[in-house]
Design a protein around this motif. Structure first.
Motif, short mmCIF file in Angstrom:
data_model
loop_
_atom_site.label_atom_id
_atom_site.label_comp_id
_atom_site.label_asym_id
_atom_site.label_seq_id
_atom_site.Cartn_x
_atom_site.Cartn_y
_atom_site.Cartn_z
N GLU A 112 0.73 -1.32 0.00
CA GLU A 112 -0.13 0.02 -0.14
C GLU A 112 0.91 1.29 0.12
O GLU A 112 0.23 2.45 -0.48
CB GLU A 112 -1.08 0.10 1.05
CG GLU A 112 -2.08 -0.90 1.18
CD GLU A 112 -1.86 -2.21 1.77
OE1 GLU A 112 -0.51 -2.41 1.80
OE2 GLU A 112 -2.45 -3.16 1.96
N ALA A 168 3.05 2.85 -1.83
CA ALA A 168 3.17 3.41 -2.93
C ALA A 168 1.90 4.10 -3.37
O ALA A 168 1.85 5.17 -4.34
CB ALA A 168 3.33 2.57 -3.98
N HIS A 169 0.86 3.85 -2.80
CA HIS A 169 -0.46 4.37 -3.01
C HIS A 169 -0.98 5.15 -1.80
O HIS A 169 -2.10 5.82 -1.90
CB HIS A 169 -1.55 3.36 -3.23
CG HIS A 169 -1.31 2.40 -4.37
ND1 HIS A 169 -1.29 2.89 -5.72
CD2 HIS A 169 -0.48 1.17 -4.43
CE1 HIS A 169 -0.64 1.98 -6.64
NE2 HIS A 169 -0.11 1.07 -6.06
N TYR A 170 -0.26 5.47 -0.87
CA TYR A 170 -0.60 6.35 0.21
C TYR A 170 -0.55 7.69 -0.21
O TYR A 170 -0.14 8.12 -1.49
CB TYR A 170 0.34 6.41 1.46
CG TYR A 170 0.27 5.15 2.32
CD1 TYR A 170 -0.98 4.26 2.24
CD2 TYR A 170 1.26 4.84 3.01
CE1 TYR A 170 -1.02 3.08 3.35
CE2 TYR A 170 1.01 3.73 3.90
CZ TYR A 170 0.21 2.88 4.05
OH TYR A 170 -0.11 1.75 4.76
N TRP A 171 -1.01 8.41 0.29
CA TRP A 171 -1.04 9.98 0.01
C TRP A 171 -0.35 10.77 0.95
O TRP A 171 -0.71 10.82 1.93
CB TRP A 171 -2.26 10.66 -0.44
CG TRP A 171 -2.13 12.19 -0.79
CD1 TRP A 171 -2.66 13.19 -0.38
CD2 TRP A 171 -1.59 12.57 -2.04
NE1 TRP A 171 -2.15 14.43 -0.93
CE2 TRP A 171 -1.61 13.86 -2.16
CE3 TRP A 171 -1.11 11.64 -3.40
CZ2 TRP A 171 -1.05 14.57 -3.25
CZ3 TRP A 171 -0.55 12.57 -4.34
CH2 TRP A 171 -0.40 13.73 -4.38
N PRO A 186 2.60 9.19 -1.83
CA PRO A 186 3.10 8.05 -1.83
C PRO A 186 4.53 8.13 -1.06
O PRO A 186 5.29 9.06 -0.80
CB PRO A 186 3.89 7.76 -3.32
CG PRO A 186 2.58 8.60 -3.97
CD PRO A 186 2.16 9.68 -2.98
N VAL A 239 -3.73 -3.62 -4.07
CA VAL A 239 -3.96 -2.30 -4.29
C VAL A 239 -3.31 -1.79 -5.73
O VAL A 239 -3.90 -0.87 -6.37
CB VAL A 239 -2.99 -1.43 -3.27
CG1 VAL A 239 -1.75 -2.02 -3.21
CG2 VAL A 239 -3.27 -0.01 -3.29
N HIS A 272 -6.22 6.74 -5.26
CA HIS A 272 -4.83 7.13 -5.81
C HIS A 272 -4.84 7.47 -7.38
O HIS A 272 -4.43 8.56 -7.75
CB HIS A 272 -3.64 6.03 -5.53
CG HIS A 272 -2.28 6.53 -6.07
ND1 HIS A 272 -1.51 5.62 -6.11
CD2 HIS A 272 -1.92 7.93 -6.07
CE1 HIS A 272 -0.35 6.28 -6.74
NE2 HIS A 272 -0.59 7.61 -6.50
N ARG A 299 -7.01 10.65 -7.91
CA ARG A 299 -6.23 11.77 -7.54
C ARG A 299 -5.28 11.97 -8.82
O ARG A 299 -4.99 13.19 -9.27
CB ARG A 299 -5.53 11.66 -6.16
CG ARG A 299 -4.90 13.00 -5.74
CD ARG A 299 -4.38 12.56 -4.28
NE ARG A 299 -3.95 11.47 -4.04
CZ ARG A 299 -4.31 10.90 -2.75
NH1 ARG A 299 -5.34 11.37 -2.12
NH2 ARG A 299 -3.89 9.44 -2.89
#
Lengths: 351, 351
Positions: free
Chosen positions: A296, A298-301, A303, B241, B273, B276
């Motif tokens: 996950e 890499a897909h957080y905000w 990344p 993901v 993601h 966005r």
DNA sequence: ACGACATATGTGACCGTACACATCATTGTC
DNA sequence: GACAATGATGTGTACGGTCACATATGTCGT
């Protein structure tokens, strides 16, 4: 009608109950195939000296009877359980559970079964209890993932003599071990922040009694000291995203730092959330680095910049080491896996 | 000096090698304690008829010798392995691994051990292979977490007669089962979106051969049909993901929808993601709902609206059901756990 | 003091397999 | 065609417990 059915059922149980529904044994197979039980054994363990026609006939009967060798009996006579014990803490986390799955696969390929037991707390009694539990199953080898400091004491105390592989980055134990070089991983993360110009870096560590947490903390401190920055005492966390969030809220009250290195990705996520709630932008105002590189991340905000560990490789190599020892390998190995810094968007130059 | 040591070691091995280092047996304990092996057995299994002083003495010797009962021998004679098998797919995911841990804990408390095997692929051969693998260990019961459709066929085919608990929301199997009501969970999520005014809702489903994925899809379709919206074919995903992200990128090319219901939180994160990245705001432009409520979901940006499943409870209840059957409980139970909608910030009224 | 009975302990058999060894069958050699 | 060498199969025993039953010891009332 109803009566009939009831009577039928009653008769059924009357007839069925006394009949021993014992599973077929090797002797049953032998009798039906018209050979001795030893010949059946030979057919099953593909021994050399058996005529292929005999073997075929035996295997046919095996199939037909649905015969399954009794592992307990086999274990009793060979004193080999073909089982490997795995002691793991917090399997619900991505890292340990991924390694566990890899371990299971690798072990299965080698014909071993895995018996797992997990450690929710880190108190000494619980650890010895789980170890006893595993040992009572005559496991042939033991893998400890995500070890806590006290596990080693418990192993020593219990005088466990079976092959043992641990994920140990300290190198202070005499069993075979596999170390992801947590220290250098932590140094990479810290160095990255320093290179970006950060001078006031906070480390949100894992629980003190976890070997990995300790190693990451040491790596952080080593790097900070080497760069001659002023050293701040790390905050001790519990790996959870919620904890990261709470720490983040506290930290925003001071704002005497420009970067945080969290000991895992979850806590990093919590921190970022708290910072955003406080109107702080990551990475503009504060840089955050995590550890693990869970899918996950890499897909957080934003990344997440983090340090990647290859958990699958960890699992595989653990079993490879253990199988080596089980196969009579004399000397201890200390395998090393190197982590890797993954730079994404949660870190930026200090403004 | 050095010579002395070497000689000593050599002598040591000479003496030690031939000595069978066999673990102490119940007869060894008996001999040293001056009682019969049967008495030792009684002391260990706290039987009724034994003088407390004798018991004490025996247990002392047990302690002193570090005697551990040989489970293989015990299993052989009692034909009870005290082991429960768990078949799980994708343990690396939060849900299954959390349930697994809960299962292990609950089983341990009841004196059972857990043997795990996992399913990376869903092909039929792999499933039967794993089941055979478990059955060969004489497990007393079987728990299947995160089952795939074909698992049931395999179980039927292999004619598995031991108590079995599965997480099955279809109710079409005759074993005991525990169902999180996935269908109503999915309906809750879908209804929530409909209530917010969304008319064009896309469902990003899990893999078709997963029971849970199927149930969530059905819940979604039921609700959409009931609300008389036009039905769009769900997109089949793989829970990851990354997959969510790729689907999100594809979807933004059309923008003929205002909401997405993802079959798990990870895919929801990937979607957000991608949206966005394409300059779309969640929830302003598009609403997203997940499923599971993993611990991170509350800390995603935006915090994710999702459907909570209590994975720990699932694990505990599975074992409770299984222990019931192992204890001779005759009739099958179908326990139901209700999921719960957690509304956060990833959903909003359709503009 | 004696049998009746409960309590405490000991003895033999068995669970299902693998190993060592004995036996029987087959083949090749001179 | 006798004999060793080899291949194929059968027999006895051990692994370490538990169970059913047999036996020894203690307790009580009459």
């Amino acid at each position: 009608m109803t009566v009939h059915i009831i009577v039928d059922e009653a008769r059924y149980t009357d007839i069925m109950e006394p009949v021993k529904v014992r599973a077929p044994s090797i002797r049953d197979v032998a009798r039906i195939a018209g050979v001795s039980y030893q010949t059946v054994s030979r057919a099953l363990n593909d021994s050399e000296n058996i005529k292929s026609s005999t073997k075929e006939r035996v295997l046919e009967v095996v199939e037909q009877l649905g015969y399954r060798p009794n592992q307990a009996a086999r274990a009793l006579v060979t004193s080999r359980s073909r089982t490997i014990g795995v002691l793991t803490s917090q399997v619900a986390h991505y890292g340990p559970s991924t390694s566990l799955q890899a371990i299971e696969e690798a072990a299965r390929e080698a014909g071993y079964l895995i018996t797992t037991t997990s450690l929710a707390t880190s108190d000494y009694y619980a650890i010895t209890d789980r170890l006893e539990h595993l040992m009572s199953q005559a496991i042939e080898g033991l893998v400890v993932i995500a070890p806590q400091v006290r596990v080693f004491d418990a192993i020593r105390e219990l005088d466990i003599r079976i092959p043992l592989v641990t994920l140990d980055s300290t190198g202070r134990n005499d069993n075979s071990s596999l170390s992801v070089d947590q220290i250098s991983g932590a140094r990479l993360a810290t160095r990255h922040l320093i290179d970006l110009g950060h001078r006031d870096i906070i480390h949100l560590a894992g629980p003190q009694d976890w070997i990995e947490a300790e190693a990451r903390m040491r790596g952080f401190l080593d790097e900070v000291i080497e760069a001659d920055l002023n050293v701040r005492a790390p905050i001790l966390g519990d790996w959870t995203v919620d904890f990261g969030y709470h720490v983040g809220r506290e930290l925003t009250r001071f704002r005497d730092f420009t970067a945080v290195f969290a000991a895992n990705d979850q806590m990093a996520l919590g921190l970022i959330h708290a910072f955003r709630d406080a109107g702080l932008d990551v990475p503009r105002d504060i840089s955050v680095v995590g550890f693990d590189d869970i899918p996950e991340a890499a897909h957080y905000w934003p990344p997440l910049t983090t340090v990647r560990q290859d958990f699958v490789e960890i699992g595989r190599r653990s079993i490879a080491l253990l199988l080596g020892e089980l196969g009579g390998e004399r000397n201890r190995h200390h395998d090393q896996i190197s982590p890797e810094l993954i730079v994404r968007d949660s870190t930026a130059f200090r403004r």
